[in-house]
Design a protein around this motif. Structure first.
Motif, PDB file in Angstrom:
ATOM      1  N   TYR A  59       0.805  -1.217   0.000  1.00 49.97           N
ATOM      2  CA  TYR A  59       0.000   0.000   0.000  1.00 49.97           C
ATOM      3  C   TYR A  59       0.841   1.271   0.000  1.00 49.97           C
ATOM      4  CZ  TYR A  59      -3.478  -3.450   1.373  1.00 49.97           C
ATOM      5  OH  TYR A  59      -4.280  -4.544   1.416  1.00 49.97           O
ATOM      6  N   PRO A  61       2.116   4.456  -1.216  1.00 53.95           N
ATOM      7  CA  PRO A  61       1.621   5.301  -2.308  1.00 53.95           C
ATOM      8  C   PRO A  61       2.704   5.721  -3.294  1.00 53.95           C
ATOM      9  CG  PRO A  61       1.788   6.562  -0.293  1.00 53.95           C
ATOM     10  CD  PRO A  61       2.071   5.134   0.068  1.00 53.95           C
ATOM     11  N   ILE A  66      -0.506  -0.453  -9.540  1.00 52.80           N
ATOM     12  CA  ILE A  66      -1.962  -0.452  -9.602  1.00 52.80           C
ATOM     13  C   ILE A  66      -2.478  -1.058 -10.897  1.00 52.80           C
ATOM     14  CG2 ILE A  66      -2.237   1.496  -8.045  1.00 52.80           C
ATOM     15  CD1 ILE A  66      -2.694   3.275 -10.450  1.00 52.80           C
ATOM     16  N   TYR A 111     -10.739   4.651 -10.217  1.00 50.96           N
ATOM     17  CA  TYR A 111     -10.467   3.635  -9.212  1.00 50.96           C
ATOM     18  C   TYR A 111      -9.430   2.667  -9.748  1.00 50.96           C
ATOM     19  CZ  TYR A 111     -14.747   5.433  -7.180  1.00 50.96           C
ATOM     20  OH  TYR A 111     -15.695   6.257  -6.653  1.00 50.96           O
ATOM     21  N   GLU A 114      -4.591  -2.790  -6.201  1.00 54.49           N
ATOM     22  CA  GLU A 114      -3.177  -3.127  -6.236  1.00 54.49           C
ATOM     23  C   GLU A 114      -3.037  -4.577  -6.660  1.00 54.49           C
ATOM     24  OE1 GLU A 114      -2.624  -5.292  -3.239  1.00 54.49           O
ATOM     25  OE2 GLU A 114      -4.735  -4.849  -3.219  1.00 54.49           O
ATOM     26  N   ILE A 121      -8.536   1.384  -4.598  1.00 56.40           N
ATOM     27  CA  ILE A 121      -7.816   2.626  -4.342  1.00 56.40           C
ATOM     28  C   ILE A 121      -8.465   3.736  -5.162  1.00 56.40           C
ATOM     29  CG2 ILE A 121      -5.579   3.778  -4.502  1.00 56.40           C
ATOM     30  CD1 ILE A 121      -4.432   0.806  -4.419  1.00 56.40           C
ATOM     31  N   ILE A 123      -8.649   7.170  -6.939  1.00 61.51           N
ATOM     32  CA  ILE A 123      -7.605   7.975  -7.551  1.00 61.51           C
ATOM     33  C   ILE A 123      -8.123   9.411  -7.718  1.00 61.51           C
ATOM     34  CG2 ILE A 123      -6.111   8.236  -9.568  1.00 61.51           C
ATOM     35  CD1 ILE A 123      -5.539   5.692  -7.971  1.00 61.51           C
ATOM     36  N   GLU A 128      -3.067  10.811  -8.095  1.00 65.91           N
ATOM     37  CA  GLU A 128      -2.536  10.339  -6.828  1.00 65.91           C
ATOM     38  C   GLU A 128      -3.582   9.488  -6.102  1.00 65.91           C
ATOM     39  OE1 GLU A 128      -4.964  13.811  -5.541  1.00 65.91           O
ATOM     40  OE2 GLU A 128      -3.719  13.400  -7.267  1.00 65.91           O
ATOM     41  N   PRO A 129      -3.134   8.463  -5.368  1.00 61.65           N
ATOM     42  CA  PRO A 129      -4.089   7.659  -4.601  1.00 61.65           C
ATOM     43  C   PRO A 129      -4.617   8.470  -3.412  1.00 61.65           C
ATOM     44  CG  PRO A 129      -1.847   6.896  -4.225  1.00 61.65           C
ATOM     45  CD  PRO A 129      -1.770   7.965  -5.262  1.00 61.65           C
ATOM     46  N   LEU A 132      -7.549   3.934   0.594  1.00 64.44           N
ATOM     47  CA  LEU A 132      -7.898   2.582   0.185  1.00 64.44           C
ATOM     48  C   LEU A 132      -9.095   2.090   0.963  1.00 64.44           C
ATOM     49  CD1 LEU A 132      -6.747   0.223   2.376  1.00 64.44           C
ATOM     50  CD2 LEU A 132      -4.628   1.085   1.488  1.00 64.44           C
TER      51      LEU A 132
END
Length: 143
Positions: A59, A61, A66, A111, A114, A121, A123, A128-129, A132
């Motif tokens: 996870y 970032p 992804i 969206y 991962e 996640i 977006i 940028e994420p 989650l």
């Protein structure tokens, strides 16, 4: 109210319930099911009062691998009465998440998931994420 502000308020109210993972200048604030990514300089909470857990590299970032996910119109009601929605990945897998947790990220433009497909996640506009939402396992799924 955005997910990051909501979770920070929850951390102030019940700091024993919230944990965080440190990824340098960004932290993941989690309650065990969902959590936003927050830049440390924009945080309104004191992280010394919240339990720190080891960062899960899946996870991170800064290095997320992804896979695009598309939200579908498929909804289910679980036995507990929760509504879950389905996301389809490009490789044909289905991923289910609770709809109420996903609504906290209304400002998402897309969206992803991962590589382990254990979380959706959201977006943001800049790619940028935002955070989650952990997935749910749905048994006896029919297409």
């Amino acid at each position: 109210m955005t997910a990051d502000i909501k979770m920070q308020i929850e951390a102030i109210k019940k700091p024993s319930r919230i944990k965080f993972m440190d990824y340098g200048d960004i932290v993941l604030l989690i309650d065990g099911y969902k959590g936003p990514y927050i830049k440390k300089e924009l945080a309104i909470i004191d992280f010394s009062k919240i339990k720190h857990v080891d960062a899960n590299e899946h996870y991170n970032p800064n290095s997320l691998k992804i896979i695009k996910a598309k939200r579908t119109n498929h909804l289910l009601i679980t036995r507990s009465g929760r509504i879950v929605c389905r996301f389809d990945t490009d490789d044909g897998d289905h991923v289910w998440v609770r709809n109420d947790w996903l609504k906290e990220y209304e400002n998402a433009f897309g969206y992803a998931t991962e590589e382990t497909k254990s979380a959706i996640i959201p977006i943001g506009i800049n790619g940028e994420p935002l955070g989650l939402v952990l997935c749910m396992r749905i048994n006896d799924e029919e297409d």
